[in-house]
Design an enzyme around this catalytic site. Structure first.
Site, PDB file in Angstrom:
ATOM      1  N   CYS A   1     -11.942  -3.179   0.229  1.00 40.99           N
ATOM      2  CA  CYS A   1     -11.092  -2.394  -0.676  1.00 40.99           C
ATOM      3  C   CYS A   1     -10.494  -3.227  -1.807  1.00 40.99           C
ATOM      4  CB  CYS A   1     -10.001  -1.707   0.125  1.00 40.99           C
ATOM      5  SG  CYS A   1     -10.681  -0.758   1.477  1.00 40.99           S
TER       6      CYS A   1
ATOM      7  N   HIS B   1      -5.189   0.733  -4.684  1.00 37.85           N
ATOM      8  CA  HIS B   1      -6.230   1.223  -3.783  1.00 37.85           C
ATOM      9  C   HIS B   1      -5.655   2.396  -2.993  1.00 37.85           C
ATOM     10  CE1 HIS B   1      -9.023   1.700  -0.626  1.00 37.85           C
ATOM     11  NE2 HIS B   1      -8.290   1.083   0.287  1.00 37.85           N
TER      12      HIS B   1
ATOM     13  N   ASN C   1      -9.854   7.563   1.637  1.00 34.72           N
ATOM     14  CA  ASN C   1     -10.005   6.157   1.278  1.00 34.72           C
ATOM     15  C   ASN C   1     -11.488   5.881   0.994  1.00 34.72           C
ATOM     16  OD1 ASN C   1     -10.397   3.380   1.360  1.00 34.72           O
ATOM     17  ND2 ASN C   1      -8.996   3.026   3.054  1.00 34.72           N
TER      18      ASN C   1
HETATM   19  N1  ACO Z   1      -4.470  12.548  15.122  1.00 36.13           N
HETATM   20  C1  ACO Z   1      -3.466  12.741  16.006  1.00 36.13           C
HETATM   21  N2  ACO Z   1      -2.833  11.743  16.634  1.00 36.13           N
HETATM   22  C2  ACO Z   1      -3.243  10.490  16.351  1.00 36.13           C
HETATM   23  C3  ACO Z   1      -4.281  10.219  15.461  1.00 36.13           C
HETATM   24  C4  ACO Z   1      -4.907  11.308  14.834  1.00 36.13           C
HETATM   25  N3  ACO Z   1      -5.910  11.158  13.945  1.00 36.13           N
HETATM   26  N4  ACO Z   1      -4.440   8.866  15.382  1.00 36.13           N
HETATM   27  C5  ACO Z   1      -3.527   8.320  16.197  1.00 36.13           C
HETATM   28  N5  ACO Z   1      -2.813   9.299  16.796  1.00 36.13           N
HETATM   29  C6  ACO Z   1      -1.705   9.153  17.744  1.00 36.13           C
HETATM   30  C7  ACO Z   1      -1.735   7.836  18.471  1.00 36.13           C
HETATM   31  O1  ACO Z   1      -2.541   7.908  19.627  1.00 36.13           O
HETATM   32  C8  ACO Z   1      -0.269   7.652  18.800  1.00 36.13           C
HETATM   33  O2  ACO Z   1       0.040   8.438  19.914  1.00 36.13           O
HETATM   34  P1  ACO Z   1       1.075   7.896  21.024  1.00 36.13           P
HETATM   35  O3  ACO Z   1       2.394   7.732  20.287  1.00 36.13           O
HETATM   36  O4  ACO Z   1       1.087   8.996  22.036  1.00 36.13           O
HETATM   37  O5  ACO Z   1       0.520   6.602  21.507  1.00 36.13           O
HETATM   38  C9  ACO Z   1       0.452   8.254  17.605  1.00 36.13           C
HETATM   39  O6  ACO Z   1      -0.498   9.164  16.986  1.00 36.13           O
HETATM   40  C10 ACO Z   1       0.875   7.240  16.559  1.00 36.13           C
HETATM   41  O7  ACO Z   1      -0.229   6.364  16.313  1.00 36.13           O
HETATM   42  P2  ACO Z   1      -0.137   5.216  15.265  1.00 36.13           P
HETATM   43  O8  ACO Z   1      -1.407   4.418  15.294  1.00 36.13           O
HETATM   44  O9  ACO Z   1       1.174   4.507  15.459  1.00 36.13           O
HETATM   45  O10 ACO Z   1      -0.067   6.058  13.903  1.00 36.13           O
HETATM   46  P3  ACO Z   1       0.344   5.528  12.495  1.00 36.13           P
HETATM   47  O11 ACO Z   1       1.565   6.210  12.047  1.00 36.13           O
HETATM   48  O12 ACO Z   1       0.278   4.030  12.421  1.00 36.13           O
HETATM   49  O13 ACO Z   1      -0.842   6.116  11.603  1.00 36.13           O
HETATM   50  C11 ACO Z   1      -2.798   5.322  10.508  1.00 36.13           C
HETATM   51  C12 ACO Z   1      -2.161   5.680  11.859  1.00 36.13           C
HETATM   52  C13 ACO Z   1      -2.832   6.574   9.647  1.00 36.13           C
HETATM   53  C14 ACO Z   1      -4.222   4.844  10.773  1.00 36.13           C
HETATM   54  C15 ACO Z   1      -1.944   4.236   9.825  1.00 36.13           C
HETATM   55  O14 ACO Z   1      -1.711   3.170  10.716  1.00 36.13           O
HETATM   56  C16 ACO Z   1      -2.598   3.702   8.589  1.00 36.13           C
HETATM   57  O15 ACO Z   1      -2.804   4.416   7.633  1.00 36.13           O
HETATM   58  N6  ACO Z   1      -2.875   2.382   8.553  1.00 36.13           N
HETATM   59  C17 ACO Z   1      -3.494   1.750   7.402  1.00 36.13           C
HETATM   60  C18 ACO Z   1      -4.934   2.045   7.462  1.00 36.13           C
HETATM   61  C19 ACO Z   1      -5.652   1.694   6.214  1.00 36.13           C
HETATM   62  O16 ACO Z   1      -5.200   1.976   5.147  1.00 36.13           O
HETATM   63  N7  ACO Z   1      -6.834   1.114   6.395  1.00 36.13           N
HETATM   64  C20 ACO Z   1      -7.716   0.852   5.348  1.00 36.13           C
HETATM   65  C21 ACO Z   1      -7.473  -0.442   4.680  1.00 36.13           C
HETATM   66  S1  ACO Z   1      -8.529  -0.662   3.403  1.00 36.13           S
HETATM   67  C22 ACO Z   1     -10.096  -1.168   3.839  1.00 36.13           C
HETATM   68  O17 ACO Z   1     -10.445  -2.291   3.620  1.00 36.13           O
HETATM   69  C23 ACO Z   1     -11.092  -0.193   4.443  1.00 36.13           C
END
Ligand code: ACO
Length: 333
Positions: free
Chosen positions: A111, A255, A285
């Protein structure tokens, strides 16, 4: 010698999957995805490839610049998801466009790739080596997505964006700014994907099967924390290095990974959200394509005007991150 962006283009597949479609594949909901990411739908390739999207985005950028393909000296394609290993995507784009005089190569930095492609092209142009560069970010992340993993499949989409850069004597109207970039391989485990060719010698015929390490795997929280700490820092560094005040920046083009990341970056910089355009609701993304797609949309909407200063900031796998200042001056303005 100075250099400037003089045209933009993009290509977006017409087929879309919205959050309700994703909820049929994994245990998630439209509400959860919107609230945690800001994403509503993503565009997914059908007959397109990373190369075909790159070529079309490039063609549109050259059209916008009003330049014939023969004038292009350098084609850089930033991608982690090319349908080809050989030849490189940039050579295929050259063939498609008839850019017979260009030197072509690909660049892989996830990214952050488009920002690094911009910096690389600017170095060639301001160094007097080439006059015209076509830089493209093109991704088919749907091919690298594990559609059974709700932690990642909600996030990614496909598409391509491109920009034409031209060197010339633009005088004081276009400043030359130094970029700031960083890499930390020590934290690479936060976001990984094995190559489909990562097999041992004669075993390569076995295929990847159900091994999920051949799809993108991510520690979402680690990536989130990295982004909200390092992106404001690197933007602060690039502004300080170039003696540019935040008030001088019209737009921060980040990004497009997650709306909450963009909001936290804005807050930490003390800058208003109006300066942080977003289109991730529509595309998700798209890795190295996200910045040039957004740039092209803004250009075509007439939101970019000569003299405006923009910050481009990328961050992602590697880990890698960086920011560059662009002074907008379409040659036709
Ligand atoms: N739908 C429903 N529930 C979900 C989902 C989903 N898709 N994914 C996770 N959960 C649940 C988890 O199991 C967890 O449940 P629990 O509390 O019972 O254990 C709860 O939701 C919270 O999970 P988290 O992982 O803490 O959720 P978070 O708020 O961190 O959101 C996300 C997850 C959206 C992936 C976030 O961490 C994020 O956006 N991170 C950055 C990712 C990113 O931008 N990556 C790309 C970088 S660029 C590149 O080079 C490709």
């Amino acid at each position: 010698m100075t250099a400037t962006i003089c045209g933009t283009g993009s290509y977006i597949p017409s087929y879309t999957m919205d959050n309700h479609d994703i909820a049929k594949l994994v245990d998630t909901s439209d509400e959860w995805i919107r609230e945690r990411t800001g994403i509503a739908r993503r565009h997914i390739i059908q007959n397109e490839t990373t190369v075909s999207m790159a070529a079309e985005a490039g063609r549109r950028a050259l059209e916008d610049a009003g330049l014939p393909p023969e004038e292009v000296d350098l084609i850089l394609v930033s991608t982690i998801s090319s349908n080809l290993i050989l030849p490189c995507a940039a050579c295929e784009v050259q063939k498609e466009l008839g850019a017979v005089n260009a030197t072509c190569f690909d660049l892989s930095a996830a990214c952050t790739g488009f920002v690094l492609a911009y910096n690389t092209a600017m170095a060639y142009l301001t160094g007097g080596i080439y006059r015209t560069a076509l830089i493209i970010g093109s991704e088919s992340l749907s091919n690298l997505t594990n559609w059974k993993d709700r932690g990642t499949c909600i996030l990614f989409g496909d598409g391509a964006g491109a920009a034409v850069l031209r060197a010339g004597d633009f005088g004081k109207a276009v400043g030359t700014y130094l970029p700031v970039t960083h890499s930390d391989g020590g934290r690479g485990a936060a976001l990984t994907c094995k190559s489909r060719h990562d097999y041992n010698g004669l075993n390569c015929h076995k295929g990847s099967g159900d091994d999920v390490s051949y799809y993108m795997q991510m520690d979402g929280q680690a990536v989130f924390k990295f982004a909200v700490k390092n992106v404001p820092e690197v933007i602060g560094e690039v502004l300080a290095l170039n003696h540019v005040d935040p008030e001088e920046i019209t737009y921060y083009i980040l990004h497009q990974a997650n709306r909450r990341i963009v909001e936290v970056v804005a807050k930490r910089l003390g800058e208003p959200m109006e300066k942080f355009p977003m289109n991730l609701e529509e595309y998700g993304n798209t890795s190295s394509a996200s910045i040039p797609i957004l740039l092209d949309e803004m250009n075509r909407q007439g939101r970019l005007r000569a003299g405006q200063k923009l910050v481009l900031a990328g961050f992602g796998a590697g880990l890698t991150w960086g920011a560059s200042i662009v002074e907008w001056r379409s040659l036709r303005q």
